[in-house]
Design a protein around this motif. Structure first.
Motif, PDB file in Angstrom:
ATOM      1  N   MET A 280       0.864  -1.191  -0.066  1.00 55.36           N
ATOM      2  CA  MET A 280      -0.111   0.167   0.019  1.00 55.36           C
ATOM      3  C   MET A 280       0.959   1.282  -0.154  1.00 55.36           C
ATOM      4  O   MET A 280       0.419   2.449  -0.007  1.00 55.36           O
ATOM      5  CB  MET A 280      -0.838  -0.010   1.117  1.00 55.36           C
ATOM      6  N   ARG A 281       2.142   1.095  -0.162  1.00 49.51           N
ATOM      7  CA  ARG A 281       2.914   2.236  -0.047  1.00 49.51           C
ATOM      8  C   ARG A 281       2.915   3.129  -1.353  1.00 49.51           C
ATOM      9  O   ARG A 281       2.959   4.508  -1.228  1.00 49.51           O
ATOM     10  CB  ARG A 281       4.379   1.888  -0.027  1.00 49.51           C
ATOM     11  N   ASP A 282       2.438   2.350  -2.720  1.00 49.85           N
ATOM     12  CA  ASP A 282       2.320   2.978  -3.722  1.00 49.85           C
ATOM     13  C   ASP A 282       1.153   3.150  -4.392  1.00 49.85           C
ATOM     14  O   ASP A 282       1.019   3.627  -5.469  1.00 49.85           O
ATOM     15  CB  ASP A 282       3.580   2.548  -4.727  1.00 49.85           C
ATOM     16  N   GLY A 283       0.160   2.532  -3.774  1.00 51.76           N
ATOM     17  CA  GLY A 283      -1.389   2.585  -4.435  1.00 51.76           C
ATOM     18  C   GLY A 283      -2.000   1.304  -3.636  1.00 51.76           C
ATOM     19  O   GLY A 283      -1.344   0.840  -2.574  1.00 51.76           O
ATOM     20  N   TYR A 284      -3.008   1.098  -4.188  1.00 53.06           N
ATOM     21  CA  TYR A 284      -3.908   0.144  -3.581  1.00 53.06           C
ATOM     22  C   TYR A 284      -5.087  -0.556  -4.482  1.00 53.06           C
ATOM     23  O   TYR A 284      -5.312   0.076  -5.303  1.00 53.06           O
ATOM     24  CB  TYR A 284      -4.887   0.688  -2.633  1.00 53.06           C
TER      25      TYR A 284
END
Length: 310
Positions: A280-284
């Motif tokens: 979830m650091r760069d999107g989901y």
């Protein structure tokens, strides 16, 4: 077990008056780290002073002593060295010195303020919880989050320099905005039971919001709150009114419902929540569940409900 008069590491014996590490000699009365000389009676690293009788890195967390261990390094920036009897494995001396520098550099500032001191809730906060205890909880909860999320280094985490607690008169329970946790004095005043334990759990939940990734704003809000309550659950601060395993109507219902579901997923694969959070650091995407566990999140929810239906 080594006596301080003859410290042995990796097959080499070091007299306490001249400790040698990788061809550099450290006089115990003047310890040198990265070209900086530190007097042993007042060892100063990063603005923190250490007493030799119990060498401790002190910032916002009380030092923690563990029997039979020469030193303890944890993510609350607390380290204790017992100089009278040191047990060291290979490279432990070098690790200790590196850890001193790391801890000094990676400290987070934890603050607490009671702006409701003249109210019943503010008074109860002072008498049953307190500012010092609250700051300790903020530090301990951060350390616990780093452990749950498997974030051993600063590069793994959100960039957070300060987490502040502000007690004030307001509706609701608490919320975290830009790493400022606002706690309701009204809630503290009206809580029936062990308010110290309850607020400790609330703070674990809110501190999690400072460290978890949110998919750059794309993650489901129920999942975000569920992860925060999952941390609270694993820390042992789940209140008695929470739903039990198998409760709830949707996997993303949030809070305790989603926390219990995530605990089920964690049982399918140890470290699942840590890996989910990392993704979830760069999107989901809901596809993260299938990527990690081999089933869609809806399939997992169906299996979860079936397991507890009896």
């Amino acid at each position: 077990m080594y006596d301080m008069n003859a410290l042995e590491s990796e097959g080499m014996v070091y007299e306490s008056d001249a400790l040698e590490l990788r061809d550099i000699v450290y006089d115990l009365n003047a310890l040198k780290i990265k070209d900086t000389l530190y007097g042993l009676n007042a060892l100063d690293i990063g603005g923190m002073v250490f007493d030799l009788d119990a060498l401790e890195i002190w910032r916002n967390a009380a030092p923690k002593k563990i029997a039979r261990h020469p030193f303890v390094i944890n993510r609350t920036q607390s380290l204790i060295l017992f100089p009278s009897a040191i047990r060291m494995e290979a490279s432990s001396v070098a690790l200790l010195l590196a850890s001193l520098l790391f801890s000094a550099a990676s400290a987070v500032d934890y603050t607490a303020t009671n702006n409701a001191g003249g109210t019943p809730g503010g008074a109860r906060f002072d008498s049953e919880i307190g500012l010092d205890y609250s700051k300790q909880v903020l530090a301990d909860a951060s350390s616990f989050c780093w452990s749950i999320f498997q974030q051993p280094t600063e590069a793994d985490r959100r960039s957070v320099q300060r987490i502040a607690l502000i007690v004030e008169s307001m509706d609701g329970v608490a919320y975290n905005s830009n790493d400022e946790i606002h706690l309701s004095a009204d809630y503290v005043a009206g809580y029936s039971g062990d308010v110290r334990t309850e607020i400790t759990g609330v703070l674990y939940h809110e501190v999690t919001h400072s460290w978890q990734w949110n998919g750059r704003g794309a993650a489901n809000g129920g999942l975000i709150e569920g992860i925060a309550d999952f941390v609270r659950l694993k820390a042992g601060y789940a209140p008695g009114h929470w739903v039990g395993p198998g409760g709830g109507d949707r996997w993303d219902q949030g809070y305790d419902v989603t926390a219990q579901f995530l605990d089920y997923c964690e049982g399918l694969m140890a470290g699942f929540v840590a890996q989910l959070n990392a993704k979830m650091r760069d999107g989901y995407s809901d596809d993260f569940f299938q990527q990690l566990l081999g089933k869609t999140v809806d399939q997992l929810w169906t299996d979860y409900k079936a397991q507890y239906s009896g």
